[in-house]
Write a protein that holds these residues in place. Structure first.
Motif, mmCIF file in Angstrom:
data_model
loop_
_atom_site.group_PDB
_atom_site.id
_atom_site.type_symbol
_atom_site.label_atom_id
_atom_site.label_comp_id
_atom_site.label_asym_id
_atom_site.label_seq_id
_atom_site.Cartn_x
_atom_site.Cartn_y
_atom_site.Cartn_z
ATOM 1 N N ARG A 143 0.841 -1.194 0.000
ATOM 2 C CA ARG A 143 0.000 0.000 0.000
ATOM 3 C C ARG A 143 0.877 1.245 0.000
ATOM 4 O O ARG A 143 1.871 1.301 0.725
ATOM 5 N N ALA B 19 0.719 3.945 1.673
ATOM 6 C CA ALA B 19 0.077 4.561 2.843
ATOM 7 C C ALA B 19 1.161 5.204 3.686
ATOM 8 O O ALA B 19 2.198 4.597 3.942
ATOM 9 N N TRP C 68 -3.571 3.229 14.191
ATOM 10 C CA TRP C 68 -2.825 3.646 12.997
ATOM 11 C C TRP C 68 -3.740 4.580 12.217
ATOM 12 O O TRP C 68 -4.939 4.329 12.083
ATOM 13 N N ALA D 160 -3.408 6.825 8.453
ATOM 14 C CA ALA D 160 -2.516 7.076 7.322
ATOM 15 C C ALA D 160 -3.283 7.730 6.198
ATOM 16 O O ALA D 160 -4.498 7.566 6.074
ATOM 17 N N GLN E 287 -3.610 7.357 2.278
ATOM 18 C CA GLN E 287 -3.273 6.385 1.224
ATOM 19 C C GLN E 287 -3.570 7.037 -0.124
ATOM 20 O O GLN E 287 -4.606 7.701 -0.283
ATOM 21 N N HIS F 235 -4.780 -8.648 -0.156
ATOM 22 C CA HIS F 235 -4.192 -9.312 1.011
ATOM 23 C C HIS F 235 -5.247 -9.330 2.118
ATOM 24 O O HIS F 235 -6.336 -8.759 1.962
ATOM 25 N N HIS G 168 -5.380 -9.450 6.694
ATOM 26 C CA HIS G 168 -4.652 -9.406 7.964
ATOM 27 C C HIS G 168 -5.662 -9.366 9.092
ATOM 28 O O HIS G 168 -6.835 -9.018 8.893
ATOM 29 N N ARG H 248 -11.724 2.914 5.920
ATOM 30 C CA ARG H 248 -11.304 4.066 5.100
ATOM 31 C C ARG H 248 -12.332 5.172 5.336
ATOM 32 O O ARG H 248 -13.527 4.886 5.504
ATOM 33 N N HIS I 242 -8.788 -7.909 0.790
ATOM 34 C CA HIS I 242 -9.113 -6.618 0.181
ATOM 35 C C HIS I 242 -8.010 -6.149 -0.757
ATOM 36 O O HIS I 242 -6.830 -6.375 -0.519
ATOM 37 N N HIS J 277 -7.484 -2.560 -3.650
ATOM 38 C CA HIS J 277 -8.077 -1.284 -4.067
ATOM 39 C C HIS J 277 -7.646 -1.018 -5.499
ATOM 40 O O HIS J 277 -6.487 -1.255 -5.844
ATOM 41 N N ASP K 40 -6.838 5.925 6.045
ATOM 42 C CA ASP K 40 -7.024 4.595 6.602
ATOM 43 C C ASP K 40 -6.918 4.687 8.116
ATOM 44 O O ASP K 40 -6.052 5.404 8.631
ATOM 45 N N LEU L 288 -6.569 1.862 11.323
ATOM 46 C CA LEU L 288 -6.442 0.444 11.687
ATOM 47 C C LEU L 288 -6.002 0.345 13.142
ATOM 48 O O LEU L 288 -5.504 1.311 13.729
ATOM 49 N N ILE M 16 -3.436 -1.334 14.082
ATOM 50 C CA ILE M 16 -2.094 -1.911 13.923
ATOM 51 C C ILE M 16 -1.252 -1.826 15.202
ATOM 52 O O ILE M 16 -0.678 -2.833 15.615
HETATM 53 O O1 GTQ Z 1 -5.323 -0.497 2.638
HETATM 54 O O2 GTQ Z 1 -4.967 -2.556 3.122
HETATM 55 O O3 GTQ Z 1 -2.857 2.247 5.819
HETATM 56 O O4 GTQ Z 1 -3.175 -3.123 4.980
HETATM 57 C C1 GTQ Z 1 -2.146 0.058 6.368
HETATM 58 C C2 GTQ Z 1 -2.237 -1.306 6.137
HETATM 59 C C3 GTQ Z 1 -3.744 0.426 4.631
HETATM 60 C C4 GTQ Z 1 -4.770 -1.372 3.324
HETATM 61 C C5 GTQ Z 1 -2.913 0.915 5.607
HETATM 62 C C6 GTQ Z 1 -3.084 -1.808 5.167
HETATM 63 C C7 GTQ Z 1 -3.842 -0.926 4.391
#
Ligand code: GTQ
Ligand code: FE2
Length: 369
Positions: free
Chosen positions: A83, A85, A104, A106, A108, A119, A121, A127, A160, A162, A174, A176, A178
């Motif tokens: 990503r 991001a 987290w 970010a 993107q 991927h 996780h 979003r 997912h 994009h 984004d 998350l 994390i």
């Molecule tokens: O869009 O799948 O900002 O997996 C950080 C990890 C976005 C994403 C992030 C991610 C994604």
């Protein structure tokens, strides 16, 4: 000077040189054996109230967007990096890409016709779109359009990708869990298909067509789900809900959070609770000139201004904000929102973690000084 259990007692006798030497040997032996006594750690570990390491901080969209654009020109998006991001790194969190100890956040960026590969996780993700359109996020094979004002979910372990279907770039934020997943050593990750599984561009996802009618749920899917099955909460609904709260207030009904302050929480329709187990998301709308009562909450949050101008007053310090700007509110920080114009704010937080653990606390209306 070595810490001493009796250090705060004025009548504590001075240690003899022998006692002092013995105490030094004790601490040295603790150190050798990877031990630390509580009495030297108490103030840091068990303060009277939360003393966050994270700092209140604001990132301006006017700064973020051009940097994301430069990354778009220089850094390809593809397998491995996954990503494009760019994370908000809280200045109090030791240079890690963490907005808060749990969250987290970010920006993107996807250039024209670009694809971010599939991927999944265990981290929960969402979003929020402050501007632009033209990207579809494909969640477990369901293409979900991303447009201004939409709030979109990618709960943990859902595949997912994009892809930008237009000739213009698009950027969004984004959120998350994390850092929470990182600190708790609970993360799993898998690569998915190399090609986007469904390149169709429907205006409504299958998930919305099945689930996004207020108060109506399909009888084929009863029972409660840990994550909201609604992949996208559309701006037209959020906007209308907030408008109606203020219209009802104008008609004399006490339906707002407080005068001039309308707010909604995004919820999981199968439970009525938060959209995902670790993340709460809300949208707040203040009338021009309105301000919120100061409050402190356990847990951290991130705000993004959707439109309008105003300020977040954090522990008495005023931070002026405009469209797209992001602010971190650390745990137990006194927060007051002041609207100059009509002020629309998206907010997300880690509150469900504390709710679930019965550690949530809020104080409202106390002095910030
Ligand atoms: O869009 O799948 O900002 O997996 C950080 C990890 C976005 C994403 C992030 C991610 C994604
Ligand atoms: Fe992801």
């Amino acid at each position: 000077m070595l810490a001493n259990m009796n250090a705060s007692e004025p009548s504590a006798p001075e240690p003899t040189p022998e006692e002092d030497a013995a105490l030094r040997r004790l601490y040295a032996d603790f150190d050798t054996e990877n031990l630390l006594p509580l009495w030297t750690q108490l103030g840091d570990l068990m303060p009277m109230h939360p003393k966050p390491s994270a700092r209140a901080h604001v990132w301006s969209w006017k700064t973020l967007y051009p940097l994301a654009q430069r990354a778009g020109d220089l850094v390809p998006v593809g397998r491995g990096g996954e990503r494009r991001a760019i994370a908000l790194a809280n200045p109090g969190l030791g240079g890690r890409p963490f907005a808060t100890p749990t969250l987290w956040a970010a920006i993107q960026y996807l250039g024209p016709q670009e694809t971010a590969p599939e991927h999944r996780h265990t981290q929960n993700a969402f979003r929020f779109v402050v501007e632009g359109e033209g990207v579809w996020t494909v969640v477990d094979g369901d293409p979900v359009a991303m447009r201004r004002g939409d709030f979109l979910l990618t709960p943990g372990w859902h595949f997912h990708s994009h892809h930008n279907t237009t000739d213009r770039p698009m950027a969004w934020i984004d959120g998350l869990d994390i850092p929470f997943a990182h600190y708790t050593d609970s993360t799993f990750f898998e690569f998915g298909a190399d090609e986007v599984t469904d390149r169709s561009t429907p205006s409504a996802s299958r998930s919305e067509r099945l689930w996004a009618y207020p108060g109506l749920r399909p009888l084929s899917a009863l029972g409660s789900l840990p994550n909201s099955p609604i992949a996208a909460y559309r701006w037209e609904h959020t906007d209308r809900a907030l408008d109606e709260q203020l219209a009802l207030e104008d008609e004399g009904h006490a339906v707002t959070v407080e005068p001039g302050h309308a707010a909604v929480r995004y919820t999981n329709p199968t439970t009525g609770g938060d959209v995902m187990p670790t993340i709460r998301a809300e949208f707040h709308r203040l009338r021009a000139g309105a301000e919120t009562t100061t409050r402190r909450e356990v847990g951290s949050s991130v705000f993004q201004v959707f439109s309008g101008e105003g300020a977040l007053v954090l522990d008495g310090v005023e931070h002026r904000m405009a469209q797209g700007d992001l602010a971190v509110v650390p745990s137990w920080t006194a927060l007051k929102i002041q609207a100059e114009s009509r002020f629309d704010l998206f907010r997300f937080s880690d509150t469900p973690i504390f709710d679930g653990l019965h550690q949530a606390r809020v104080t409202v209306g106390e002095d910030t000084e």
